[in-house]
Write an enzyme that holds these catalytic residues in place. Structure first.
Site, PDB file in Angstrom:
ATOM      1  N   GLU A  72       0.834  -1.196   0.000  1.00  0.00           N
ATOM      2  CA  GLU A  72       0.000   0.000   0.000  1.00  0.00           C
ATOM      3  C   GLU A  72       0.872   1.251   0.000  1.00  0.00           C
ATOM      4  O   GLU A  72       0.526   2.252  -0.609  1.00  0.00           O
ATOM      5  CB  GLU A  72      -0.909  -0.035   1.244  1.00  0.00           C
ATOM      6  CG  GLU A  72      -1.803   1.164   1.352  1.00  0.00           C
ATOM      7  CD  GLU A  72      -3.038   0.900   2.196  1.00  0.00           C
ATOM      8  OE1 GLU A  72      -3.000   0.000   3.037  1.00  0.00           O
ATOM      9  OE2 GLU A  72      -4.035   1.622   1.988  1.00  0.00           O
ATOM     10  N   ASP A  88      -0.545  -5.665   2.721  1.00  0.00           N
ATOM     11  CA  ASP A  88      -1.249  -4.569   3.394  1.00  0.00           C
ATOM     12  C   ASP A  88      -0.812  -4.589   4.857  1.00  0.00           C
ATOM     13  O   ASP A  88      -1.180  -5.493   5.607  1.00  0.00           O
ATOM     14  CB  ASP A  88      -2.771  -4.738   3.280  1.00  0.00           C
ATOM     15  CG  ASP A  88      -3.513  -3.456   3.640  1.00  0.00           C
ATOM     16  OD1 ASP A  88      -2.872  -2.527   4.181  1.00  0.00           O
ATOM     17  OD2 ASP A  88      -4.729  -3.381   3.378  1.00  0.00           O
ATOM     18  N   ILE A  90      -1.508  -2.692   7.484  1.00  0.00           N
ATOM     19  CA  ILE A  90      -2.654  -2.593   8.412  1.00  0.00           C
ATOM     20  C   ILE A  90      -3.909  -2.410   7.571  1.00  0.00           C
ATOM     21  O   ILE A  90      -4.138  -1.335   7.012  1.00  0.00           O
ATOM     22  CB  ILE A  90      -2.509  -1.409   9.395  1.00  0.00           C
ATOM     23  CG1 ILE A  90      -1.220  -1.532  10.229  1.00  0.00           C
ATOM     24  CG2 ILE A  90      -3.735  -1.338  10.322  1.00  0.00           C
ATOM     25  CD1 ILE A  90      -0.922  -0.314  11.090  1.00  0.00           C
ATOM     26  N   ASP A  91      -4.699  -3.473   7.450  1.00  0.00           N
ATOM     27  CA  ASP A  91      -5.996  -3.344   6.786  1.00  0.00           C
ATOM     28  C   ASP A  91      -7.032  -3.070   7.867  1.00  0.00           C
ATOM     29  O   ASP A  91      -7.070  -3.766   8.880  1.00  0.00           O
ATOM     30  CB  ASP A  91      -6.338  -4.635   6.026  1.00  0.00           C
ATOM     31  CG  ASP A  91      -7.649  -4.487   5.277  1.00  0.00           C
ATOM     32  OD1 ASP A  91      -7.859  -3.420   4.672  1.00  0.00           O
ATOM     33  OD2 ASP A  91      -8.458  -5.433   5.301  1.00  0.00           O
ATOM     34  N   THR A  93      -7.623   0.440   8.872  1.00  0.00           N
ATOM     35  CA  THR A  93      -6.872   1.473   9.615  1.00  0.00           C
ATOM     36  C   THR A  93      -7.780   2.319  10.508  1.00  0.00           C
ATOM     37  O   THR A  93      -7.332   2.785  11.549  1.00  0.00           O
ATOM     38  CB  THR A  93      -6.104   2.398   8.642  1.00  0.00           C
ATOM     39  OG1 THR A  93      -6.935   2.693   7.534  1.00  0.00           O
ATOM     40  CG2 THR A  93      -4.851   1.741   8.154  1.00  0.00           C
ATOM     41  N   ASP A 215      -5.763  -5.156  -0.324  1.00  0.00           N
ATOM     42  CA  ASP A 215      -6.844  -5.301   0.658  1.00  0.00           C
ATOM     43  C   ASP A 215      -7.404  -6.725   0.643  1.00  0.00           C
ATOM     44  O   ASP A 215      -7.750  -7.262   1.690  1.00  0.00           O
ATOM     45  CB  ASP A 215      -8.000  -4.341   0.360  1.00  0.00           C
ATOM     46  CG  ASP A 215      -7.593  -2.879   0.400  1.00  0.00           C
ATOM     47  OD1 ASP A 215      -6.886  -2.501   1.341  1.00  0.00           O
ATOM     48  OD2 ASP A 215      -7.988  -2.118  -0.510  1.00  0.00           O
TER      49      ASP A 215
HETATM   50  P1  2AM Z   1      -7.566   0.221   4.729  1.00  0.00           P
HETATM   51  O1  2AM Z   1      -8.003   0.160   6.118  1.00  0.00           O
HETATM   52  O2  2AM Z   1      -6.230  -0.417   4.489  1.00  0.00           O
HETATM   53  O3  2AM Z   1      -7.675   1.603   4.121  1.00  0.00           O
HETATM   54  C1  2AM Z   1     -13.085  -0.537   4.493  1.00  0.00           C
HETATM   55  O4  2AM Z   1     -14.347  -0.692   3.908  1.00  0.00           O
HETATM   56  C2  2AM Z   1     -12.099  -1.440   3.810  1.00  0.00           C
HETATM   57  O5  2AM Z   1     -11.817  -0.948   2.503  1.00  0.00           O
HETATM   58  C3  2AM Z   1     -10.772  -1.524   4.506  1.00  0.00           C
HETATM   59  O6  2AM Z   1     -10.290  -2.827   4.296  1.00  0.00           O
HETATM   60  C4  2AM Z   1      -9.940  -0.476   3.789  1.00  0.00           C
HETATM   61  O7  2AM Z   1      -8.555  -0.703   3.842  1.00  0.00           O
HETATM   62  C5  2AM Z   1     -10.409  -0.718   2.385  1.00  0.00           C
HETATM   63  N1  2AM Z   1     -10.089   0.353   1.446  1.00  0.00           N
HETATM   64  C6  2AM Z   1      -8.986   0.425   0.701  1.00  0.00           C
HETATM   65  N2  2AM Z   1      -8.976   1.470  -0.075  1.00  0.00           N
HETATM   66  C7  2AM Z   1     -10.113   2.108   0.163  1.00  0.00           C
HETATM   67  C8  2AM Z   1     -10.669   3.300  -0.341  1.00  0.00           C
HETATM   68  N3  2AM Z   1     -10.080   4.050  -1.280  1.00  0.00           N
HETATM   69  N4  2AM Z   1     -11.828   3.661   0.146  1.00  0.00           N
HETATM   70  C9  2AM Z   1     -12.414   2.935   1.092  1.00  0.00           C
HETATM   71  N5  2AM Z   1     -11.959   1.809   1.590  1.00  0.00           N
HETATM   72  C10 2AM Z   1     -10.808   1.398   1.134  1.00  0.00           C
HETATM   73 CA    CA Z   2      -6.310  -2.150   3.274  1.00  0.00          CA
END
Ligand code: 2AM
Ligand code: CA
Length: 267
Positions: A72, A88, A90-91, A93, A215
């Site tokens: 990421e 990833d 931290i998925d 976040t 993700d």
């Molecule tokens: P993240 O926490 O690494 O940002 C939330 O619905 C999920 O969608 C999370 O797994 C989040 O990952 C991911 N996600 C990744 N990109 C996103 C984006 N642009 N908008 C919303 N959710 C995203």
């Molecule tokens: Ca993620």
């Protein structure tokens, strides 16, 4: 140094690295003070994201120099072994920031363009989901199997929403049509955890728009190996447009609900 690209060997390395990364990230989470006004908590999370991804990258490349790493926080150079790691750090976040439990370290190994091994570690819950292609999916060593393909109206459907306001507005419209047609909705806030929960029979189906390869890479293999069908709309591969996952039978019913709603578009 490891050179074999056997899925089991790749998984073993991924599990080891995800465990270390998970420990570091969990310690970091414990130190976040959302009420601290001196430094913004989001900066703390961004910093932790970067640090954990750097750690993962270093550990993977120390064991397997020449592999590529797509994360990421940073792009991939091509590598020379045919193996690419999709990471990833931290998925989930936002959950991480709020001291919640549903966040994960996600590491997938792709060999010649196909994901062959994946781990999703959910450190606070002590859950480690693993899968190798053709080798099944496990959580903490126990074999995973998706639940039965219940009728759509009895399905507990997990989903998530984007960060962009315009996209969210359309996602709310889609949800308005989905909600009366299913048992209920769950929104856990981490795509990887959603897919692994489906693999464990803790939901019946999942869909989300706007995800990136890191993700869902590892978790989609977990879901598939647990018996889920994972795809996009109209026969497409799962991708940023849409990821749909459910046992065969229910997948098609959910697909046919989502397709005319334009769930793979921003409206
Ligand atoms: P993240 O926490 O690494 O940002 C939330 O619905 C999920 O969608 C999370 O797994 C989040 O990952 C991911 N996600 C990744 N990109 C996103 C984006 N642009 N908008 C919303 N959710 C995203
Ligand atoms: Ca993620």
């Amino acid at each position: 140094m490891t050179t074999t690209a056997e899925p089991a060997a790749l998984l073993a390395l991924a599990v080891e690295v995800a465990a270390e990364a998970g420990r570091v990230a969990a310690e970091g989470q414990a130190g976040i003070d959302v009420l601290d006004t001196k430094s913004s908590p989001t900066d703390v999370v961004t910093e932790m994201d970067r640090a954990v991804e750097k750690l993962i990258r270093e550990r993977l490349l120390a064991a397997r120099p020449g592999d590529a790493v797509l994360g990421e926080e940073g792009g991939a150079d091509a590598g020379s072994t045919g193996v690419r790691w999709i990471v990833d750090p931290i998925d989930g976040t936002v959950n991480y920031l709020y001291g919640r439990e549903d966040w994960a370290v996600s590491i997938a190994a792709e060999a010649d363009g196909e994901i062959v091994a994946g781990v999703v570690a959910v450190p606070v819950r002590g859950d480690v989901y693993t899968a190798t292609i053709g080798g099944g999916a496990h959580c903490n060593g126990e074999r995973l199997r998706v639940g039965p393909a219940v009728p759509l109206e009895l399905a507990l459907v997990a989903t998530g929403f984007g960060y962009d306001a315009d996209r969210r507005a359309h996602q709310a419209e889609v949800l308005r049509s989905v909600l009366p047609r299913v048992r209920d909705i769950r929104r856990c806030g981490a795509a990887s955890v959603d897919l692994c929960s489906l693999a464990r029979g803790r939901s019946d189906a999942y869909y989300e728009r706007g995800l990136n390869a890191w993700d869902y890479g590892a978790a989609a293999l977990v879901a598939r190996e647990a018996g889920a069908r994972v795809g996009g709309l109209r026969g497409a591969e799962p991708g940023p447009d849409l990821v749909v996952a459910a046992p065969p039978g229910l997948f098609e019913a959910l697909h046919d609900l989502l397709e005319p709603l334009g769930a793979d578009t921003d409206g």
